[in-house]
Design a protein around this motif. Structure first.
Motif, short mmCIF file in Angstrom:
data_model
loop_
_atom_site.label_atom_id
_atom_site.label_comp_id
_atom_site.label_asym_id
_atom_site.label_seq_id
_atom_site.Cartn_x
_atom_site.Cartn_y
_atom_site.Cartn_z
N ALA A 202 33.52 27.72 18.97
CA ALA A 202 34.56 27.32 18.31
C ALA A 202 35.90 26.77 18.94
O ALA A 202 36.71 25.76 18.78
CB ALA A 202 34.92 28.53 17.25
N ILE A 203 36.13 27.61 19.97
CA ILE A 203 37.35 27.16 20.92
C ILE A 203 37.27 25.61 21.58
O ILE A 203 37.96 25.03 21.58
CB ILE A 203 37.65 28.32 22.00
CG1 ILE A 203 38.06 29.53 21.37
CG2 ILE A 203 38.68 27.71 22.96
CD1 ILE A 203 38.40 30.76 22.22
N GLN A 204 35.94 25.51 22.12
CA GLN A 204 35.82 24.38 22.80
C GLN A 204 35.49 23.05 21.65
O GLN A 204 35.49 21.83 22.29
CB GLN A 204 34.62 24.17 23.53
CG GLN A 204 33.13 24.68 23.13
CD GLN A 204 32.43 23.70 22.66
OE1 GLN A 204 32.66 22.44 23.52
NE2 GLN A 204 31.50 23.65 22.02
N ASP A 205 35.09 23.34 20.61
CA ASP A 205 35.11 22.50 19.46
C ASP A 205 36.35 21.85 19.15
O ASP A 205 36.43 20.66 18.46
CB ASP A 205 34.43 23.01 18.27
CG ASP A 205 33.00 23.08 18.28
OD1 ASP A 205 32.39 22.37 19.06
OD2 ASP A 205 32.41 23.85 17.58
N ILE A 206 37.37 22.35 19.25
CA ILE A 206 38.69 21.99 18.96
C ILE A 206 39.19 20.72 19.81
O ILE A 206 39.49 19.60 19.32
CB ILE A 206 40.09 22.82 19.07
CG1 ILE A 206 39.65 24.10 18.13
CG2 ILE A 206 41.47 22.36 18.79
CD1 ILE A 206 40.72 25.31 18.32
N PRO A 207 39.20 20.94 21.10
CA PRO A 207 39.31 19.67 21.99
C PRO A 207 38.24 18.39 21.87
O PRO A 207 38.50 17.33 21.85
CB PRO A 207 39.42 20.17 23.41
CG PRO A 207 38.48 21.44 23.36
CD PRO A 207 39.16 22.13 22.16
N GLU A 208 36.97 18.92 21.50
CA GLU A 208 36.04 17.86 21.22
C GLU A 208 36.10 17.26 19.82
O GLU A 208 36.28 15.95 19.88
CB GLU A 208 34.71 18.71 21.08
CG GLU A 208 34.11 19.03 22.41
CD GLU A 208 32.55 19.42 22.03
OE1 GLU A 208 31.78 19.69 23.25
OE2 GLU A 208 32.09 19.64 20.88
#
Length: 306
Positions: A202-208
């Motif tokens: 979920a955290i890395q989906d934000i910048p993605e």
């Protein structure tokens, strides 16, 4: 006059003749996944703990929500430097690599060792899963029409689709293994595995999500349309989560195999797509620093939440 379906079918056949080993690999991976779902029979599938299914659905929804949040951030940001985008994608890659290692491969090795009463036997089970994951993503890469920023159009019949949709299909392929990983991680109700992995994704989906929206806007779409399409690309995560819990809930050995499969698919995406994308603009150093930061954050999350 050929229909679009006939054209795509002919393109698939031509691609299979051109790359027979990749086609066989995709077929083997598909058969393996179907077998994992069906091997336990109807009773095994019907007895899946609904609590675990609920957790998997919530985890997939969290991934979708994070992607949507990242996409919405594009509405307030007129422009982000390519260097910053590459650093953010590097951060996402680092989290995916660490999640594959700490939240998928290591639990898979432990489960495989317990089930086979052998360390090497458990490792072979996970390696089988890793192989299936790589074959699956490699086959989808060859047989799904899509477009990478660094290498251009890939797959059959790319000239039949708009460039925007080719890009969206590439993002869908990227999100599939993430959703599968979430579903597999919750299949045994082990929050020490599922919670840190879902948090990391979920955290890395934000910048993605932000990077996708910005890329679509740079491609000529309006800000609103770019945001909506970027948000929609995250739908594959809850779908993938349901696939993940399905393939890991039939047989006892299906759990470590599925953990390996999800890890193999994620590592393939990082190596094949994310890292080359972050390096193509000459920003290798900030991208690598971002990758190491993401790896460390995931390692911390795995320790703190696991």
């Amino acid at each position: 006059m050929q229909t679009a379906t006939q054209t795509l079918r002919r393109a698939w056949i031509a691609q299979a003749r051109k790359t027979p080993f990749v086609a066989l690999g995709l077929g083997a991976a598909t058969v393996g996944m179907v077998w994992l779902v069906l091997a336990g029979g109807y009773n095994a599938l019907a007895s899946v703990d609904h609590t675990n299914l609920h957790y998997a659905a919530l985890g997939g929804a969290a991934g979708f929500g994070a992607t949507a949040l990242g996409a919405l951030l594009a509405s307030g940001l007129r422009n982000i430097s390519v260097r910053t985008q590459d650093t953010m994608l590097g951060f996402a890659a680092g989290m995916m690599l660490a999640a594959s290692s700490f939240s998928l491969i290591l639990p898979g090795l432990d489960a495989g060792k317990t089930l086979t009463n052998s360390g090497p036997g458990g490792a072979l089970v996970v390696v089988l899963g890793l192989t299936l994951g790589v074959l699956l993503m490699l086959g989808l890469d060859y047989f799904t029409p899509h477009r990478h920023e660094s290498t251009g159009p890939r797959g059959p019949a790319t000239d039949r689709l708009n460039g925007v949709w080719l890009f969206v299909l590439a993002i869908v392929l990227h999100n599939l293994p993430e959703g599968m990983a979430i579903g597999v991680s919750f299949s045994k109700g082990d929050m020490d595995v599922g919670l840190p992995l879902t948090a990391a994704i979920a955290i890395q989906d934000i910048p993605e999500g932000l990077a996708v929206a910005l890329a679509l806007r740079a491609g000529g779409l309006s800000t609103t349309r770019a945001i909506l399409i970027a948000m929609a690309s995250g739908v594959m995560e809850p779908i993938g989560a349901l696939v993940g819990i399905g393939i890991s809930s039939g047989l006892a050995l299906g759990y470590p195999i599925s953990l390996g499969l999800a890890a193999g698919a994620m590592i393939f995406v990082v190596s094949h797509e994310v890292i080359p994308e972050t390096h193509r603009n000459g920003h290798q150093t900030p991208a690598t620093i971002g990758l190491m930061a993401g790896f460390c954050v995931m390692m911390f999350l795995d320790t703190a939440l696991g």
